[in-house]
Design an enzyme around this catalytic site. Structure first.
Site, PDB file in Angstrom:
ATOM      1  N   SER A  42       0.851  -1.179   0.204  1.00  0.00           N
ATOM      2  CA  SER A  42      -0.035  -0.056   0.121  1.00  0.00           C
ATOM      3  C   SER A  42       0.829   1.148   0.120  1.00  0.00           C
ATOM      4  CB  SER A  42      -0.996   0.208   1.198  1.00  0.00           C
ATOM      5  OG  SER A  42      -1.733  -0.933   1.198  1.00  0.00           O
TER       6      SER A  42
ATOM      7  N   GLU B  66      -1.835  -2.799  13.837  1.00  0.00           N
ATOM      8  CA  GLU B  66      -2.750  -2.555  12.655  1.00  0.00           C
ATOM      9  C   GLU B  66      -4.072  -2.965  12.734  1.00  0.00           C
ATOM     10  OE1 GLU B  66      -1.780  -4.934   9.058  1.00  0.00           O
ATOM     11  OE2 GLU B  66      -1.833  -3.024   7.813  1.00  0.00           O
TER      12      GLU B  66
ATOM     13  N   ASN C 280     -10.693 -11.777   6.947  1.00  0.00           N
ATOM     14  CA  ASN C 280     -11.681 -12.102   8.171  1.00  0.00           C
ATOM     15  C   ASN C 280     -11.936 -13.436   8.523  1.00  0.00           C
ATOM     16  OD1 ASN C 280     -11.808  -9.191   8.309  1.00  0.00           O
ATOM     17  ND2 ASN C 280     -13.988  -8.969   8.240  1.00  0.00           N
ATOM     18  N   GLU C 281     -11.750 -14.237   7.444  1.00  0.00           N
ATOM     19  CA  GLU C 281     -11.810 -15.704   7.731  1.00  0.00           C
ATOM     20  C   GLU C 281     -10.575 -16.158   8.743  1.00  0.00           C
ATOM     21  OE1 GLU C 281     -11.890 -14.436   4.523  1.00  0.00           O
ATOM     22  OE2 GLU C 281     -14.095 -14.793   4.355  1.00  0.00           O
TER      23      GLU C 281
HETATM   24  C1  LIG Z   1      -6.519  -2.547   0.232  1.00  0.00           C
HETATM   25  C2  LIG Z   1      -5.594  -3.584   0.299  1.00  0.00           C
HETATM   26  C3  LIG Z   1      -4.263  -3.102   0.801  1.00  0.00           C
HETATM   27  C4  LIG Z   1      -3.371  -4.039   0.990  1.00  0.00           C
HETATM   28  N1  LIG Z   1      -2.096  -3.706   1.426  1.00  0.00           N
HETATM   29  C5  LIG Z   1      -1.334  -4.573   1.680  1.00  0.00           C
HETATM   30  C6  LIG Z   1       0.195  -4.094   2.176  1.00  0.00           C
HETATM   31  O1  LIG Z   1       0.513  -2.839   2.263  1.00  0.00           O
HETATM   32  N2  LIG Z   1       1.211  -4.933   2.222  1.00  0.00           N
HETATM   33  C7  LIG Z   1       1.134  -6.298   2.080  1.00  0.00           C
HETATM   34  O2  LIG Z   1       1.794  -7.164   2.212  1.00  0.00           O
HETATM   35  N3  LIG Z   1      -0.041  -6.649   1.778  1.00  0.00           N
HETATM   36  C8  LIG Z   1      -1.067  -5.991   1.535  1.00  0.00           C
HETATM   37  N4  LIG Z   1      -2.451  -6.387   0.934  1.00  0.00           N
HETATM   38  C9  LIG Z   1      -2.388  -7.816   0.593  1.00  0.00           C
HETATM   39  C10 LIG Z   1      -3.369  -8.330   1.957  1.00  0.00           C
HETATM   40  O3  LIG Z   1      -2.435  -8.479   3.229  1.00  0.00           O
HETATM   41  C11 LIG Z   1      -3.526  -9.869   1.229  1.00  0.00           C
HETATM   42  O4  LIG Z   1      -4.582  -9.782   0.235  1.00  0.00           O
HETATM   43  C12 LIG Z   1      -4.330 -10.805   2.517  1.00  0.00           C
HETATM   44  O5  LIG Z   1      -3.776 -10.891   3.767  1.00  0.00           O
HETATM   45  C13 LIG Z   1      -4.947 -11.989   1.966  1.00  0.00           C
HETATM   46  O6  LIG Z   1      -3.947 -12.652   1.457  1.00  0.00           O
HETATM   47  P1  LIG Z   1      -4.057 -13.440  -0.141  1.00  0.00           P
HETATM   48  O7  LIG Z   1      -4.384 -12.069  -0.889  1.00  0.00           O
HETATM   49  O8  LIG Z   1      -2.835 -13.745  -0.340  1.00  0.00           O
HETATM   50  O9  LIG Z   1      -5.136 -14.607  -0.060  1.00  0.00           O
HETATM   51  P2  LIG Z   1      -5.151 -15.733   0.250  1.00  0.00           P
HETATM   52  O10 LIG Z   1      -4.397 -16.309   1.668  1.00  0.00           O
HETATM   53  O11 LIG Z   1      -4.800 -16.557  -0.781  1.00  0.00           O
HETATM   54  O12 LIG Z   1      -6.849 -15.972   0.687  1.00  0.00           O
HETATM   55  C14 LIG Z   1      -7.757 -16.379  -0.497  1.00  0.00           C
HETATM   56  C15 LIG Z   1      -9.179 -16.528   0.311  1.00  0.00           C
HETATM   57  O13 LIG Z   1      -9.032 -17.840   1.111  1.00  0.00           O
HETATM   58  C16 LIG Z   1      -9.308 -17.658   2.543  1.00  0.00           C
HETATM   59  N5  LIG Z   1      -8.382 -18.258   3.381  1.00  0.00           N
HETATM   60  C17 LIG Z   1      -7.066 -18.683   3.237  1.00  0.00           C
HETATM   61  N6  LIG Z   1      -6.571 -19.322   4.117  1.00  0.00           N
HETATM   62  C18 LIG Z   1      -7.595 -19.518   5.049  1.00  0.00           C
HETATM   63  C19 LIG Z   1      -7.972 -20.435   5.952  1.00  0.00           C
HETATM   64  N7  LIG Z   1      -6.762 -21.102   6.818  1.00  0.00           N
HETATM   65  N8  LIG Z   1      -9.223 -20.802   6.417  1.00  0.00           N
HETATM   66  C20 LIG Z   1     -10.101 -20.085   6.329  1.00  0.00           C
HETATM   67  N9  LIG Z   1     -10.018 -19.194   4.983  1.00  0.00           N
HETATM   68  C21 LIG Z   1      -8.795 -19.097   4.368  1.00  0.00           C
HETATM   69  C22 LIG Z   1      -9.043 -16.209   2.709  1.00  0.00           C
HETATM   70  O14 LIG Z   1      -9.631 -15.710   3.924  1.00  0.00           O
HETATM   71  C23 LIG Z   1      -9.407 -15.389   1.436  1.00  0.00           C
HETATM   72  O15 LIG Z   1     -11.096 -15.294   1.450  1.00  0.00           O
HETATM   73  C24 LIG Z   1      -3.560  -5.645   0.799  1.00  0.00           C
HETATM   74  C25 LIG Z   1      -4.768  -6.039   0.053  1.00  0.00           C
HETATM   75  C26 LIG Z   1      -5.724  -5.258   0.014  1.00  0.00           C
HETATM   76  C27 LIG Z   1      -7.085  -5.717  -0.423  1.00  0.00           C
END
Ligand SMILES: Cc1cc2nc3c(=O)[nH]c(=O)nc-3n(C[C@H](O)[C@H](O)[C@H](O)COP(=O)(O)OP(=O)(O)OC[C@H]3O[C@@H](n4cnc5c(N)ncnc54)[C@H](O)[C@@H]3O)c2cc1C
Length: 253
Positions: free
Chosen positions: A25, A115, A234-235
């Protein structure tokens, strides 16, 4: 996160960082970034990781902005190729290492708790949204079908924003008295992200079909949809609440 592959390698007077980080971000226009890097490849997953600050203008850093739906480059993808970060015991003030070498996981958990639990969403943001929502309700309430239940939803938003303000005061008081943020930050995060979506949806319903051309609320609504994703989905927060706060058994994965 613990399976990250970006690396930090010792060199004269500091470290060389290599790897890639996405969804960073504000890094399209920021001066500094932080990141976790594997500094000991032989250590177990959560160990051997170090938390670094690095200057985004250092040689070897490429910042590739990512345009959002609204066209704004709110994020960037960062590429690091032999980026030097100072870490010299003779000059600790210049060190780019936050916390201790190989103890970055602990620092990252503290960052995440702050955070989710305190710093990312100030109550003022929600109090101001509530004031605008109440104004909108006063102007439009008679034109909205009863089924939309806007009186109750606006009252809920008002109560929620005040409750969030009081809860934040309580957290700050606790920290000022020497306390620490813990797993309860996950409850906070689920609360503020859901509050935001509910308030923004109420605002759209109060405007009826006009909502599609009302930029200020549409932007707020679109951004609110990312709340359940960033700062840890949130999950995952619900898993933390269930398993670590309530002591419930782990579900099937
Ligand atoms: C507006 C915004 C700002 C952001 N800023 C930053 C930043 O500054 N720095 C940074 O590093 N990242 C940033 N992110 C990334 C963010 O941290 C990740 O998108 C987030 O942590 C989810 O990881 P992922 O996208 O890899 O999803 P995944 O981990 O692949 O998850 C995909 C889906 O599966 C679900 N899921 C995964 N594992 C499980 C489990 N064990 N149990 C139940 N459900 C599960 C998740 O809840 C989600 O719905 C940002 C994202 C957004 C949208």
């Amino acid at each position: 996160l613990a399976s990250l592959r970006s690396t930090a390698t010792r060199t004269e007077g500091g470290w060389l960082l290599n790897g890639q980080k996405t969804w960073s971000s504000r890094s399209s226009f920021a001066d500094w970034a932080f990141g976790l890097f594997r500094s000991d490849r032989d250590a177990q997953r959560h160990k051997g990781i170090t938390y670094f600050m690095f200057d985004l203008r250092s040689p070897g850093v490429t910042v590739r902005p990512i345009a959002q739906l609204d066209g704004e480059p709110g994020f960037a993808e960062l590429f690091l190729e032999n980026v030097f970060v100072p870490d010299d015991p003779a000059n600790p003030a210049e060190s780019g290492v936050i916390g201790e070498v190989n103890n970055g996981w602990r620092v990252a958990m503290s960052t995440a708790a702050n955070e989710r639990g305190l710093s990312l969403r100030a109550p003022g943001r929600f109090l101001a949204t509530t004031d605008r929502l109440v104004d909108l309700w006063k102007r439009n309430r008679t034109e909205v079908p009863a089924a939309a239940d806007v009186d109750r939803r606006v009252a809920d938003a008002w109560i929620g924003s005040r409750a969030y303000e009081l809860s934040t005061y309580q957290t700050v008081s606790r920290l000022a008295a020497g306390g620490q943020l813990g797993m309860e930050s996950s409850i906070n995060k689920v609360f503020w992200s859901q509050w935001d979506i509910a308030a923004q949806e109420t605002a759209l319903d109060l405007q009826g079909t006009d909502a599609e051309i009302a930029d200020e609320w549409t932007d707020g609504y679109l951004f609110s949809l990312s709340g359940p994703i960033y700062a840890g989905t949130n999950e995952i927060q619900r898993n933390v609440i269930a398993e670590r706060l309530l002591g419930l058994p782990r579900g099937d994965r």
